[in-house]
Design an enzyme around this catalytic site. Structure first.
Site, PDB file in Angstrom:
ATOM      1  N   SER A   1      -9.747   1.655   2.736  1.00 45.03           N
ATOM      2  CA  SER A   1      -8.873   2.389   1.843  1.00 45.03           C
ATOM      3  C   SER A   1      -7.840   1.542   1.112  1.00 45.03           C
ATOM      4  O   SER A   1      -7.291   1.975   0.112  1.00 45.03           O
ATOM      5  CB  SER A   1      -8.154   3.466   2.639  1.00 45.03           C
ATOM      6  OG  SER A   1      -7.258   2.874   3.573  1.00 45.03           O
TER       7      SER A   1
ATOM      8  N   SER B   1      -9.941  -0.625   6.883  1.00 48.45           N
ATOM      9  CA  SER B   1      -9.311  -0.415   5.576  1.00 48.45           C
ATOM     10  C   SER B   1      -8.620  -1.633   4.971  1.00 48.45           C
ATOM     11  O   SER B   1      -8.241  -1.594   3.799  1.00 48.45           O
ATOM     12  CB  SER B   1      -8.293   0.722   5.661  1.00 48.45           C
ATOM     13  OG  SER B   1      -8.956   1.957   5.614  1.00 48.45           O
TER      14      SER B   1
ATOM     15  N   LYS C   1       0.853  -1.193   0.000  1.00 48.72           N
ATOM     16  CA  LYS C   1       0.000   0.000   0.000  1.00 48.72           C
ATOM     17  C   LYS C   1       0.888   1.242   0.000  1.00 48.72           C
ATOM     18  O   LYS C   1       1.941   1.256   0.655  1.00 48.72           O
ATOM     19  CB  LYS C   1      -0.887  -0.028   1.247  1.00 48.72           C
ATOM     20  CG  LYS C   1      -1.976   1.031   1.285  1.00 48.72           C
ATOM     21  CD  LYS C   1      -2.864   0.829   2.517  1.00 48.72           C
ATOM     22  CE  LYS C   1      -3.966   1.853   2.618  1.00 48.72           C
ATOM     23  NZ  LYS C   1      -4.826   1.655   3.793  1.00 48.72           N
TER      24      LYS C   1
END
Lengths: 95, 477
Positions: free
Chosen positions: B144, B168, B69
Site C-alpha cells: 500500500s 506494504s 505516508k
C-alpha cells in the site's frame, strides 16, 4: 462456506455499515470466494498446537500511572464534526 | 543539477560542506513534485511550508527532504489514510517517528498516496485515485505504500517513510526499483501511525539505496513509552554493518518460494542476484518453510480481524466525515457507508465475520495457531542460517485495473512478504534487476528478530557490486 445475503446483512449490521441491496449481492459473492480460499487452513491438524494470542514474548509491560498534559486540546475540539462550545454534538439518544 | 539522482546522505554531505544551501535543496524537490506529480500522482499534499530542521544536528540525513505516508500523523496537517472518512482530519499531534525525523533535521515535504487504510497491494484503493509506476505509467506502483515508492523512484524525494502490515513497504519498493525496509516488530514506535493490524504493523523507510534506509532506521528506531510494544532493546549503529565480509555466511533459499506462480523472469533475475552473493563467499542451501502456503489465508483472517476492530473508531462522532442523521446508529452506518471504500468494507466485514460469535473458533482462533506454526518455521530456519533470501513478489508490477475485481489474486501478490509480518522478523527488498519489459524486480532478504544488521550487511555488499539501485526511469531524468 458460502455467505448468503442474510449473513452479509447481519455482519454489516455488526460492523455498523449500511449496505444497499446490490452491495449485499456483491459482498455475498466476494466474501464466499475469500472464505473458501481461507478455509485452506482446515487442512492442518491443529489439535496439539498451543493457543497463543501473540507470537512475541508474552510480557506485561507496565508504566507509571502518571498524568501528562496534552497541550493542544483546542486542536482536538476544532476537528469535531459538529459541536456546541467545547462539546461534541450528537443526535439525541434518550427519548 | 541532478540532485534527484543522489541519495539522501550524499545531499546531506553537500549541505554540510556548504556546496549547496538548504533552501536550494528544498525548492529543487518542491519543483520536481509540482512538475512531475501530476503525471504519477504519488503525492497527496505538498506543504506550502515544509517542516524543516529546527536546529543543526550531526545526523547523516540532516536537511534531506522526505515524504510521509498518509497514515502517519503530522501535527497540524491533514492526515486521511487516503480515505474519505478522514477528510478534514487535522492531526493534533506528531507521531513519534515524525518527532524523531524533525529532531534529526530532515525536511518533511508532504504526504504520500496509499491504498485506503493500507488495504491493498496496488495503490489503486485510494480516494485520490491511483498512483502510477514511474517505470511504466500503465502499471501500478504496488501497495500500500505505493505513493512513497513511486515518489522515491521518480526522484521526487530521496526517501520516505511508509508502513508495512503484510508487505506494504517491500512490495511497492520491489515494483518501483527502490529499497524498502520492514524492521522487526517492536523496533520502531507506532505511536501516531493509524492502526491497521496492531500485531503486524511496522513503520519503515523507502529509499534509493540501503545506506539511506540504514540511516533512517537509526533515526526512527528505539523504545518509546507511548507505544508499549516498542522494544527496550538497544539500537545498534546500523552504519557499522556497511562493511563486513560475507564469507562463510549461511543463507537459506526456501523451496516453497521458488514454485509455480513465480514468474519466470523474476525467478531468473533473483537467481542471478543469488549468484552475485554466492561469489562473495556465502553458502546457499535449499531449506523448507513448510507452512508457507498457509500464510496468506492466515494473514487475511488475522489482519482483517484486527482491522475491523481498529477501524471501529471511525464513526463520524469525534473527527472526520459525518453524515448527519437523527438516529445515532443510523449516523454510524451512513457515515461508514459513505466514508469507506469497497476494499475497506470488504476487510471490515471479513474481520467482523471471523470474530463473530459462532465463527470465532473456526477462523480467528485457528488462524492464531497457524501463525504460531509459521513463526516456528522461521525460528527453526534461523537456528542454522544467518538469513533467508526470496523474491519480494511473484511478479513484477502488473497493469492498472488488472486485479481490481479479483481481491484474491491481489492478495496473492503479497505471498512472499506476509510471513515476515506474521512472525515479526525484519526483511528488506532491494532492487536486483529488470524484466525484459523494463520493470524492476526486488530481492527480499530476511533475518531473525532484531538482526537488521545482517540485512544491511548483505544488502550493502550486494549494492557495492551491482548498480541496479542507480537506474532511473527515463521519463523522470
Amino acid at each position: 462456506m458460502s455467505i448468503d445475503k442474510t449473513t452479509v446483512s447481519y455482519i454489516a449490521r455488526l460492523a455498523r455499515i449500511n449496505l444497499e441491496e446490490d452491495e449485499l449481492d456483491y459482498y455475498s459473492g466476494q466474501l464466499s470466494k475469500i472464505l473458501n480460499y481461507i478455509e485452506k487452513i482446515n487442512e492442518l491438524d491443529l489439535k496439539e498446537i498451543p493457543l497463543s494470542f501473540s507470537v512475541y514474548p508474552d510480557v506485561n509491560i507496565y508504566q507509571d500511572d502518571e498524568v501528562l498534559n496534552f497541550e493542544n486540546t483546542q486542536a482536538i475540539i476544532d476537528i469535531f464534526p459538529q459541536k456546541s462550545d467545547n462539546f461534541i454534538k450528537i443526535p439525541k439518544v434518550i427519548e | 543539477m541532478s540532485l534527484h539522482k543522489l541519495s539522501g546522505w550524499q545531499i546531506s554531505e553537500k549541505l554540510k560542506k556548504k556546496e549547496i544551501g538548504l533552501g536550494e535543496v528544498v525548492s529543487f524537490f518542491q519543483e520536481r513534485v509540482q512538475r512531475l506529480n501530476p503525471k504519477i500522482k504519488a503525492v497527496i499534499s505538498l506543504f506550502d511550508e515544509p517542516l524543516g530542521p529546527e536546529k543543526d544536528s550531526d545526523s547523516k540525513l540532516w536537511g534531506v527532504p522526505v515524504l510521509i505516508k498518509d497514515n502517519i500523523c503530522i501535527k497540524n496537517k491533514e492526515i486521511t489514510c487516503a480515505s474519505k472518512i478522514l477528510k478534514g482530519f487535522i492531526s493534533p499531534y506528531n507521531a513519534t517517528v515524525i518527532e524523531r525525523l524533525r529532531k534529526a533535521g530532515l525536511v518533511i515535504l508532504g504526504t504520500a498516496n496509499m491504498d485506503e487504510f493500507a488495504f491493498g497491494s496496488s495503490c489503486e484503493n485510494s480516494c485520490y485515485g491511483p498512483t502510477l509506476n514511474p517505470w511504466n505509467e500503465s502499471c501500478v506502483p504496488g501497495g500500500s505504500s505505493g505513493g512513497c515508492a513511486a515518489a522515491v523512484a521518480a526522484g521526487l524525494v530521496p526517501c520516505a517513510l511508509g508502513s508495512d502490515t503484510g508487505g506494504s513497504i517491500r512490495q511497492p519498493a520491489s515494483f518501483c526499483g527502490a529499497v524498502g525496509f520492514k524492521p522487526t516488530y517492536g523496533r520502531v514506535s507506532r505511536f501516531g501511525l493509524v492502526a491497521f493490524g496492531s500485531s503486524l504493523d511496522q513503520i519503515g523507510p523507502i529509499s534509493r539505496d540501503i545506506v539511506d534506509s540504514a540511516y533512517l532506521l537509526n533515526i526512527v528506531s528505539g523504545k518509546d513509552s507511548r507505544d508499549s510494544t516498542s522494544a527496550s532493546i538497544a539500537v545498534p549503529d546500523f552504519s557499522k554493518s556497511f562493511d563486513g565480509s560475507l564469507k562463510g555466511l549461511k543463507v537459506g533459499l526456501p523451496k516453497e518460494y521458488f514454485v509455480s506462480g513465480l514468474d519466470g523472469q523474476v525467478k531468473k533475475t533473483v537467481e542471478l542476484a543469488i549468484s552475485v552473493l554466492k561469489s562473495k563467499g556465502i553458502e546457499f542451501s535449499e531449506i523448507s518453510l513448510p507452512h508457507t502456503e498457509y500464510a496468506v489465508p492466515t494473514y487475511y483472517i488475522l489482519a482483517s480481524s484486527e482491522a475491523s476492530s481498529n477501524l471501529s473508531r471511525f464513526e463520524g462522532i469525534r473527527y472526520g466525515k459525518r453524515i448527519h442523521q437523527n438516529n445515532l446508529i443510523e449516523l454510524y452506518k451512513r457515515t461508514r457507508q459513505e466514508g469507506f471504500g469497497q476494499e475497506a468494507k470488504r476487510r471490515i466485514m471479513l474481520g467482523t465475520f471471523s470474530l463473530s460469535s459462532g465463527y470465532y473458533e473456526a477462523y480467528y482462533l485457528k488462524a492464531l495457531k497457524v501463525r504460531w506454526l509459521i513463526k516456528k518455521d522461521f525460528d527453526q530456519a534461523f537456528k542454522a542460517y544467518d538469513a533467508i533470501i526470496t523474491p519480494t513478489s511473484p511478479t513484477a508490477a502488473f497493469k492498472i485495473g488488472e486485479k481490481a475485481d479479483n481481491p484474491l489474486s491481489m492478495y496473492l501478490s503479497d505471498i512472499y512478504t506476509i510471513s515476515c509480518n506474521l512472525s515479526g522478523v525484519p526483511s528488506v527488498s532491494i532492487p536486483c534487476g529488470f524484466t525484459q519489459e523494463g520493470l524492476p524486480v526486488g530481492l527480499q532478504l530476511i533475518s531473525k528478530h532484531f538482526n537488521e544488521e545482517m540485512l544491511i550487511r548483505l544488502a550493502h555488499a550486494y549494492q557495492e557490486s551491482t548498480d541496479w539501485h542507480k537506474q532511473f526511469p527515463v521519463n523522470y531524468e
